[in-house]
Design a protein around this motif. Structure first.
Motif, mmCIF file in Angstrom:
data_model
loop_
_atom_site.group_PDB
_atom_site.id
_atom_site.type_symbol
_atom_site.label_atom_id
_atom_site.label_comp_id
_atom_site.label_asym_id
_atom_site.label_seq_id
_atom_site.Cartn_x
_atom_site.Cartn_y
_atom_site.Cartn_z
ATOM 1 N N SER A 99 85.684 33.025 38.959
ATOM 2 C CA SER A 99 85.320 32.078 40.015
ATOM 3 C C SER A 99 84.073 32.569 40.729
ATOM 4 N N GLN A 100 83.664 31.824 41.754
ATOM 5 C CA GLN A 100 82.542 32.247 42.571
ATOM 6 C C GLN A 100 82.946 33.370 43.520
ATOM 7 N N ARG A 101 81.972 34.072 44.039
ATOM 8 C CA ARG A 101 82.213 35.106 45.033
ATOM 9 C C ARG A 101 82.981 34.509 46.209
ATOM 10 N N ASP A 102 83.950 35.259 46.731
ATOM 11 C CA ASP A 102 84.794 34.875 47.870
ATOM 12 C C ASP A 102 85.777 33.746 47.544
ATOM 13 N N ASN A 103 85.853 33.346 46.287
ATOM 14 C CA ASN A 103 86.819 32.323 45.885
ATOM 15 C C ASN A 103 87.498 32.823 44.618
ATOM 16 N N PHE A 104 88.700 33.362 44.752
ATOM 17 C CA PHE A 104 89.301 34.124 43.662
ATOM 18 C C PHE A 104 90.014 33.268 42.631
ATOM 19 N N ASP A 108 94.690 37.881 39.515
ATOM 20 C CA ASP A 108 95.228 39.035 40.226
ATOM 21 C C ASP A 108 94.148 39.644 41.104
ATOM 22 N N LEU A 109 94.590 40.370 42.135
ATOM 23 C CA LEU A 109 93.647 40.796 43.159
ATOM 24 C C LEU A 109 93.967 42.206 43.639
ATOM 25 N N PHE A 110 92.912 42.997 43.880
ATOM 26 C CA PHE A 110 93.034 44.280 44.561
ATOM 27 C C PHE A 110 92.104 44.263 45.764
ATOM 28 N N GLY A 111 92.541 44.868 46.880
ATOM 29 C CA GLY A 111 91.698 44.917 48.065
ATOM 30 C C GLY A 111 91.838 46.230 48.807
ATOM 31 N N ALA A 131 89.300 39.332 37.193
ATOM 32 C CA ALA A 131 88.178 38.741 36.456
ATOM 33 C C ALA A 131 86.855 39.355 36.885
ATOM 34 N N ASP A 132 86.906 40.436 37.703
ATOM 35 C CA ASP A 132 85.720 41.172 38.135
ATOM 36 C C ASP A 132 84.886 40.381 39.146
ATOM 37 N N VAL A 133 85.532 39.543 39.941
ATOM 38 C CA VAL A 133 84.845 38.764 40.974
ATOM 39 C C VAL A 133 85.026 39.438 42.321
ATOM 40 N N LYS A 156 83.623 47.187 39.793
ATOM 41 C CA LYS A 156 83.847 46.830 38.388
ATOM 42 C C LYS A 156 85.341 46.842 38.107
ATOM 43 N N ALA A 157 85.820 45.768 37.493
ATOM 44 C CA ALA A 157 87.224 45.671 37.093
ATOM 45 C C ALA A 157 87.301 45.611 35.579
ATOM 46 N N THR A 158 88.255 46.351 35.007
ATOM 47 C CA THR A 158 88.459 46.341 33.553
ATOM 48 C C THR A 158 89.947 46.226 33.245
ATOM 49 N N LEU A 159 90.268 45.515 32.180
ATOM 50 C CA LEU A 159 91.643 45.373 31.716
ATOM 51 C C LEU A 159 91.957 46.481 30.724
#
Length: 809
Positions: A99-104, A108-111, A131-133, A156-159
């Motif tokens: 998705s676009q930045r700030d719209n997930f 799944d999400l990490f913060g 998804a590395d957004v 950077k996100a990796t599966l």
């Protein structure tokens, strides 16, 4: 014995939840490459933050071992680094919509949430999706999450076969903290498993307490850092090509620069020189039949990023800066307005914001708009002249916000508008407070505002409000009152519609804090509101409302509500004349809403409303329907159709002036009318990758008011027939907006965007009820405008440039 053991375990668990967890950041001289692998040696020996606890829906439940989460923290003189491993025993089921930045989207999400002052007041939140957004925001308990704030950081996100990994570098320039040698920060880590809609945090956040930011853990170990100079330049260049039927096509080149400078570790200066807002989102204009202006959202980045301080007291409406001219030109006989700008150009703007070690937040905003003219034409001679409708104008906002006890604040706010020459000036000062008990169980909040208008006649006014609330537990309540004088006017740099009243209101509600067998969330509210005209004492509003909102175990949302207006009330605003009012009959309003789980490829939103008045054939009803379909992790389409109808609506249309020598009040003309509104909105997103998206936004809107018969407003608020009025005051407004855009974040903080936009709008007194003909006529007439633009902004870090120069030397 077994029960005793369970009870002891329960007490131990509750005790551990009440403690703030602590993690040590480990210093590293090693160069950390942000590649989502965590393979540098420094990561291997760093302390681990683990044992996450559910935030929602089953607050307090431990995360399963097969989905455990492990987080590590490193730091050096440039930045703090976060490495996180999210284990998942079913990695193929990890949701990862791009998705676009700030719209997930559905991912799944990490913060990581950081408070550099550890004062429980404000978190800087940084998110990365599977998804590395990226997403980032500023969070306060009073205002929630503000995603208009954007920082420059790397992730950077990796599966993997065991789940997914996130690696993050947050430069100190993206944070605020004290200058002490030994830092102690508030920190929390967050994980959302989207397919289950389960949210977890590292440090337990107790849902029974009405506070989030005060329940963070502790980050220690950062010592003797020497953050580099915080100076960032963002030059930009834009090209616009404008075309319209029957008009000359022309191109425009614009350029400018934004500057961010860190005065110290806590304060930042933001300046915008030669602003360009040509690619901001269009406004959703409507047929506005009411007595007040339409309020628009702010879409200009400078006025949305990091403006949480300026929102204190709700005194700042940034759309006033660069909005419509404040004065109307004076016309002589046989003159008409030939040309008048719809907006005033912004010359430059600057803001300073930050917070001291003692918790004092300081915000200063200044903006200057240019002198603006209208063109007046003599209808007989054809000669034209210019008249000033907005002089050179200076806008100022000052905020002093003192935090204390980690959960309370007192704020002084001042807004000032100074116009050059003999034009209206304005000044508004407010004092706001948000006081909470130490355990965050009760709250007392409110404000007092004083306005002064320097015009032909000086005016002063007062607005005050105070509310007391219980903010924790299953059962909660609140009650309060407002008092507003007739001449209170903050509208030169704020926005306020209703004046000259006082009111009383209350709320009681019940909610579940943990899921049941049927519901993930469940809340029922009961509200009461009563409002009186301050001068006459007449009842302006009186209603009783009950509503229910719930989410099922399958994460489908349902809501419904009903509002009773049991007494006749008096509207002092619709007549648009001093001391005049129109009677509003008793009525009942109902609504219902459904939103299915967005995790599914197909989801739908449904809303309906029905209102009936204690008056023959006077009703209103409408519905919205919004299906959406996610074709893949890259492609999403949404559609939204809205229809609303008001039968036998009574509204103002005109005023006939009386003889100047007569004491008879002006004749105020109303219409008995049917008002019908349609709108269609189509949205689309195709993500090429996590930094590159193509977006579509189309909106068609049509609303008309068909006057059935004309009425005159009597002095007692009733309406009587007025057959002598023959002027056509029907209204029909239709508009079209379409945006097709391409966005590419080609480097941290740097973006290339291309936009094709066409738009048109038209207002008529003759109503054409052929929907198809209406839309096609709008798209094929001379009003349709075409704009193509391309814009590039580049983020320059002074320190990065300096280091490159040194290496070359």
């Amino acid at each position: 014995m077994k029960k005793l053991i369970y009870f002891g375990f329960f007490l131990l668990t509750m005790w551990s939840y009440g403690q703030k967890k602590t993690i040590l950041a480990q210093s590293t001289p090693q160069n950390i490459i942000i590649d989502g692998k965590l393979d540098e040696a420094a990561w291997q020996n760093a302390p681990i933050a683990t044992d996450f606890v559910m935030l929602d829906p089953d607050n307090g439940k431990a995360i399963p071992q097969e989905k455990r989460t492990e987080v590590k923290v490193l730091y050096n003189n440039d930045a703090v680094y976060i490495g996180a491993m999210m284990y998942d025993n079913e990695p193929s089921k990890i949701l990862k919509e791009i998705s676009q930045r700030d719209n997930f989207g559905t991912a799944d999400l990490f913060g990581v949430f950081i408070n550099g002052f550890n004062d429980g007041q404000q978190d800087f939140m940084f998110y990365v999706s599977a998804a590395d957004v990226q997403g980032d925001c500023i969070m306060t308990d009073a205002n929630g999450e503000d995603y208009s704030w954007d920082a420059v950081w790397i992730s950077k996100a990796t599966l993997t076969e065991n789940g997914w990994i996130v690696e993050i570098k947050i430069p100190y320039s993206a944070l605020r903290f004290s200058p002490e040698n030994k830092q102690t920060w508030g920190i929390n880590f967050f994980r959302e498993i989207k397919r289950e809609r389960y949210k977890y945090t590292w440090n337990f956040v107790d849902g029974k307490i009405g506070s989030f930011t005060q329940q963070a853990g502790i980050l220690e170990g950062i010592e003797n850092i020497k953050p580099p100079t915080r100076l960032f330049l963002m030059p930009y260049a834009s090209y616009y090509l404008n075309a319209a039927e029957g008009q000359k096509t022309y191109g425009t080149i614009k350029g400018g620069i934004d500057i961010k400078y860190g005065i110290n570790d806590a304060f930042t200066v933001d300046a915008i020189l030669i602003p360009d807002f040509g690619q901001t989102k269009y406004d959703d204009q409507i047929l506005n039949l009411g007595p007040f202006e339409q309020q628009f959202n702010e879409n200009r980045a400078f006025f949305t990023e990091g403006t949480d301080l300026f929102s204190k007291g709700k005194m700042f409406y940034s759309r006033r800066i660069g909005g419509a001219p404040s004065a109307e030109p004076e016309l002589n006989e046989n003159e008409e307005i030939s040309e008048i700008p719809s907006a005033v150009n912004l010359l430059n703007a600057l803001k300073v914001s930050g917070r001291t070690k003692g918790g004092l937040g300081i915000g200063v905003l200044n903006a200057v708009t240019e002198k603006t003219f209208a063109v007046i034409k003599d209808t007989i001679t054809g000669e034209t002249r210019r008249e000033v409708v907005e002089p050179l104008t200076n806008y100022n906002v000052l905020v002093l916000d003192q935090r204390f006890r980690k959960n309370s604040s007192v704020t002084l706010i001042n807004t000032n508008v100074t116009r050059n020459g003999h034009f209206r000036d304005a000044n508004v000062t407010g004092l706001a407070w948000d006081l909470n008990t130490k355990a965050n169980t009760y709250s007392l909040f409110g404000n007092v505002k004083y306005s002064f208008i320097n015009d032909v006649e000086d005016k002063t006014g007062v607005y005050s409000t105070i509310t007391f609330a219980e903010t924790s537990g299953n059962y909660r309540y609140s009650f309060g009152t407002d008092f507003v004088t007739k001449d209170f006017d903050p509208n030169d740099l704020g926005i306020n519609f209703y004046t000259n009243y006082y009111n009383f209101y209350g709320n009681a509600n019940y909610r579940i804090l943990n899921p049941t067998k049927r519901f993930n969330t469940f809340r029922i509210n009961y509200n009461m509101y009563t409002e009186f005209n301050k001068e006459s004492g007449k009842l302006q509003d009186n209603n009783i409302n009950a509503n229910l909102n719930l989410t099922t175990i399958k994460n489908n949302y349902y809501g419904t509500g009903i509002t009773f207006y049991p007494l006749e009330t008096y509207d002092y605003y619709e007549p648009r004349a001093d001391n005049r009012y129109v009677a509003i009959p008793r009525r009942i309003e109902t609504w219902g809403s459904i939103s299915t789980n967005y995790n599914h490829k197909f989801a739908i939103d449904l809303n309906g409303t029905f209102n009936v008045f204690d008056e023959s054939e006077r009703i209103s009803y409408g519905f919205d329907i919004g299906p959406r379909y996610r074709f893949s992790d890259k492609l999403l389409l949404t559609y939204f159709f809205s229809y609303f109808r008001r039968n036998n609506n009574k509204g103002y249309i005109d005023q006939i002036d009386s003889d100047d020598n007569s004491n008879t009040p002006n004749d105020i003309i109303f219409a008995n009318r049917n008002v019908i509104t349609y709108s269609n909105t189509l949205g689309g997103k195709y993500a090429i990758n996590s930094t590159m998206t193509i977006n579509l936004a189309v909106r068609q809107y049509w609303s008309y008011a068909d006057n059935k018969n004309i009425l005159m407003l009597e002095s007692n608020g009733d309406l009587s027939p007025y057959p002598d009025y023959t002027t056509n005051k029907n209204s029909s407004f239709y508009s079209w907006n379409a945006d097709l855009s391409y966005s590419w974040w080609f480097a941290p903080g740097s973006q290339l965007s291309a936009l094709y936009r066409n738009n048109a709008a038209n207002f008529e007194r003759i109503i054409d009820k052929d929907f198809k003909h209406n839309v096609s006529n709008l798209l094929n007439n001379d009003a349709l405008k075409h704009i193509f633009s391309i814009s590039v902004k580049y983020f320059i870090d002074y320190n990065a440039v300096k280091n490159k120069v040194r290496r070359r030397a």
